[in-house]
Design an enzyme around this catalytic site. Structure first.
Site, short mmCIF file in Angstrom:
data_model
loop_
_atom_site.label_atom_id
_atom_site.label_comp_id
_atom_site.label_asym_id
_atom_site.label_seq_id
_atom_site.Cartn_x
_atom_site.Cartn_y
_atom_site.Cartn_z
N SER A 161 8.28 -1.15 -1.16
CA SER A 161 7.86 -2.23 -0.27
C SER A 161 7.53 -3.51 -1.01
CB SER A 161 6.65 -1.79 0.56
OG SER A 161 6.90 -0.61 1.26
N HIS A 180 1.91 -4.77 -0.54
CA HIS A 180 2.77 -5.78 0.07
C HIS A 180 2.39 -7.18 -0.40
CE1 HIS A 180 3.49 -2.82 3.65
NE2 HIS A 180 4.08 -2.45 2.52
#
Length: 246
Positions: free
Chosen positions: A148, A205
């Site tokens: 991610s 993230h």
């Protein structure tokens, strides 16, 4: 070490369907290899001497344990087949254009390795800072896996390109109701995923976004491009692409 389950799950099957729908010939080689490799690894068809959670990355196991291999290995492992599916679909949508139009395959392969390292180092640094500021050791122990962070770093690059090509433009509707300027989409996705996807790594993230921004806006980008040129012998002109030139 727990035994890795062999065989594709629903997410892997959905990923195969999506890749076949796009067309193997329409996905550049490094992007395709990255997707297929991670799918095979998750499914157990690539034999490795660890289980996926054995290589998760945290500030504790890097700064205290000195287990530096986790900086790379953690990125290519996934916690579930749907985790793999969503990461790879998002990766394909961003990596195709970057590999074809900005980097070229050789440069993109080296870039992915460097960006994976940069995202993991940024994650470790953020976790350590949060521990120091909030005095909560849980930030040091929180262990993450998945691609991610790299996907969010690529999103920062593609968003910069879109904003340059269409200054002040607005990008796609989210849930059919909200139009967002190009430059805000990466931050909006960070917030939306945090609230809509339980268990997602906000710090991971965020680390990806910051790594992407560092590549775009700071001397880190010059260093990365220099290393790529040393390895492949091919120069990069990232600002020509990111500022909207062909």
């Amino acid at each position: 070490m727990s035994e890795r389950r062999r065989g594709p799950g629903l997410g892997v099957l959905l990923l195969c369907y999506e890749v076949a729908s796009i067309g193997f010939s329409q996905i550049p080689p490094v992007t395709l290899i990255a997707v297929v490799g991670q799918a095979l690894l998750y499914s157990g068809y690539i034999s490795v001497p660890w289980d996926r959670w054995d290589v998760c990355v945290s500030a504790e196991n890097i700064l205290n344990g000195k287990e530096y291999s986790r900086l790379f290995l953690s990125a290519v492992e996934h916690g579930s087949d749907m985790h793999l599916y969503y990461n790879m679909i998002s990766f394909i949508s961003k990596a195709r254009g970057l590999e074809q139009d900005m980097f070229g395959s050789c440069n993109f392969a080296v870039f992915l390795l460097l960006m994976t390292l940069l995202c993991s180092v940024t994650y470790v640094a953020l976790s350590a800072i949060l521990f120091r500021v909030l005095h909560d050791y849980a930030y040091m122990k929180t262990c993450a896996i998945g691609f991610s962070g790299v996907v969010f770093a690529l999103k920062a690059l593609t968003t910069k390109r879109e904003d340059a090509v269409n200054p002040g433009g607005r990008l796609r509707e989210i849930d059919g109701s909200l139009n967002l300027p190009f430059q805000n989409t990466v931050w909006s996705e960070l917030i939306l995923i945090y609230f809509l996807v339980p268990g997602s790594s906000f710090v991971g993230h965020l680390a990806g976004i910051l790594a992407g921004m560092a590549y775009i806006h700071t001397p880190v980008g010059d260093l990365v491009d220099h290393i790529i040129a040393m390895v492949t012998g091919e120069r990069l002109y990232r600002w020509s692409y990111l500022m909207g030139y062909t």
